[in-house]
Design an enzyme around this catalytic site. Structure first.
Site, PDB file in Angstrom:
ATOM      1  CG  HIS A   1      47.018  29.763  55.176  1.00 25.84           C
ATOM      2  ND1 HIS A   1      48.000  30.542  55.735  1.00 25.84           N
ATOM      3  CD2 HIS A   1      46.054  30.623  54.748  1.00 25.84           C
ATOM      4  CE1 HIS A   1      47.660  31.825  55.629  1.00 25.84           C
ATOM      5  NE2 HIS A   1      46.482  31.903  55.050  1.00 25.84           N
TER       6      HIS A   1
ATOM      7  CG  ASN B   1      44.354  37.175  57.138  1.00 21.87           C
ATOM      8  OD1 ASN B   1      43.643  37.485  58.095  1.00 21.87           O
ATOM      9  ND2 ASN B   1      44.553  35.916  56.797  1.00 21.87           N
TER      10      ASN B   1
END
Length: 485
Positions: A361, A330
């Site tokens: 998140h 990521n």
């Protein structure tokens, strides 16, 4: 009567027959079909709406409208959150000015995202959606804050217009799965003026041969699509063979030797990664197919299409440290976290960055367990690297032994850290850690205490004297060259 758990879908039901045939949730079918349509559209966009053939205004309008359409198809009217979040933060940028806009945009965008995530988890069914509308909002949050920080830091020449802002946030290439990117890079792509490669003409000549300033991405797109196909095939083949939930099964814990539990943990977590490889590589291929992502030429004169790539698979699987793994996983999110938090936090930047990552998140408790564990393991890994690694650099054999040991330790530490992220809930996650007697937590805490590392600001101060002479010598050399000419 037996009941079936069906994942809800808030988007179009046009592809319901395909969902029934493939036995896949409708929202996943919608997502994949829209991404494949985006891939074909990207090729058309590059060929027929090339900057040499049309104006930036047309490219912005088409990219935005297509992005909104794909979002509506996948998420229904929940996609309006994308526009509302972008609209609110654009107003904040206009009203607050350059000095404070980055702070307000971060708080408001992250707060809006968190509100939607908490509502989805605790108001609607827990874990009901396999592809939810807050996923794209996570990327939009990154983009909102990125452009605000770029303007605050003086990297943007002017404020974006409303159309440019919505195009950046909601274009069809990145609306569903990102990745995030610099606002300057995106505008340069739309306008056809490379931002990071103003000296492209000089770099474009390798071994006396002139390279194209607008190279074709076809080869790279095909390579990434092949990677997507392999990743999807692996995921569909093995994901049900080694379910992660078995790690917390009572019979499995009671009857399986600990070394076998360690091996199974690695294999079960390994099978979850191809899903991310598929999604992120496909998103990268879509951007490349549109002509976005060119990053200059390598030393061999080959074009590089990794400007906004989100992962490096081989570096992930062969990582010999926690940091190397995170640096290649990521990637764009890591850049974003570094810019908005790590580089600006005066104290405990590691803990602050992991906390921000957990908030970004979502609201599942497992996310917070993962990132809290990540703080401890990062500090321990840093201490080991600074204090132990130098003793193994004396010979290739010792370095190889060190790499093998640290590879195994890194892979197990990553799996141990990430399992709450997959399990989502507190109960199963703590059950797993108890079955391991919190051994990695305890070991990492002891290592971090026994092998201290100097704080980041002290390490930076020590590096500055070493850097200064090189700068002075560079200046003197350049002055000598100027005098000689």
């Amino acid at each position: 009567m037996a009941t079936e758990t069906i994942s809800a879908c808030t988007g179009s039901d046009l592809l319901q027959p395909i969902s029934e045939i493939t036995n896949l949730p409708l929202d996943q079918v919608n997502f994949v079909v829209c991404q494949l349509c985006a891939l074909l559209t990207a090729v058309w966009f590059r060929l027929y709406l090339h900057p040499s053939k049309t104006s930036p205004f047309v490219r912005h309008v088409v990219a935005t409208l297509l992005g909104i359409y794909f979002a509506l198809f996948c998420f229904g009217w929940y996609a309006l959150h994308f526009l509302l979040q972008s609209g609110i933060t654009y107003g904040i940028m206009i009203l607050t000015g350059v000095e404070h806009m980055h702070k307000y945009c971060l708080v408001v965008a992250l707060g809006y995202l968190s509100f939607c995530q908490i509502t989805r988890v605790y108001v609607f069914d827990y874990g009901m959606y396999s592809a939810d509308f807050t996923g794209p909002m996570m990327v939009i949050t990154q983009k909102i804050t990125s452009v605000a920080f770029e303007i605050h830091d003086g990297e943007c020449v002017r404020m974006p217009s409303l159309l440019e802002y919505f195009s950046y946030n909601c274009n069809f290439m990145g609306i569903l799965a990102g990745p995030t990117c610099s606002y300057n890079d995106y505008i340069a792509f739309i306008e056809g003026t490379p931002y990071r490669h103003r000296d492209l003409e000089n770099k474009g000549k390798v071994n006396g041969k002139s390279r194209l300033n607008d190279p074709s991405p076809n080869t790279e797109v095909i390579r990434k699509l092949a990677t997507c196909f392999i990743s999807l095939l692996v995921f569909l083949s093995v994901c049900k063979v080694c379910p992660v939930e078995r790690n917390v099964d009572d019979d499995f814990i009671a009857t399986t030797p600990f070394y076998a539990q360690v091996v199974y943990l690695y294999l079960s977590m390994l099978t979850t990664r191809p899903k991310y490889y598929f999604v992120w590589t496909l998103a990268d291929a879509i951007n490349n197919a549109a002509g976005f992502g060119f990053n200059g030429y390598d030393s061999n004169g080959l074009p590089q299409w990794d400007l906004i790539s989100n992962l490096r698979i081989m570096n992930i699987e062969l990582a010999t440290s926690f940091k190397v793994f995170l640096d290649n996983w990521n990637i764009q999110t890591a850049h974003w976290l570094k810019r908005v938090c790590y580089e600006r936090c005066p104290y405990n930047p590691t803990a602050a960055t992991f906390l921000l990552s957990a908030m970004w998140h979502g609201a599942y408790p497992g996310y917070y367990l993962t990132f809290l564990t990540g703080i401890v393991i990062t500090l321990a890994a840093r201490a080991v690297r600074h204090n132990v690694r130098p003793y193994f650099m004396g010979s290739p054999t010792l370095k190889f032994v060190y790499d093998v040991i640290t590879w195994a330790a890194t892979q197990i530490a990553i799996c141990y850290t990430v399992i709450p992220f997959v399990l989502l809930s507190v109960g199963p996650s703590l059950k797993f850690y108890r079955s391991w007697y919190f051994c990695i937590h305890i070991g990492c805490i002891l290592l971090a205490i026994a092998l201290p590392v100097k704080p980041r600001h002290l390490r930076l101060k020590e590096q500055q004297p070493a850097v200064q002479p090189s700068l002075e010598s560079t200046d003197s050399n350049s002055n000598q060259k100027q005098k000689a000419t």
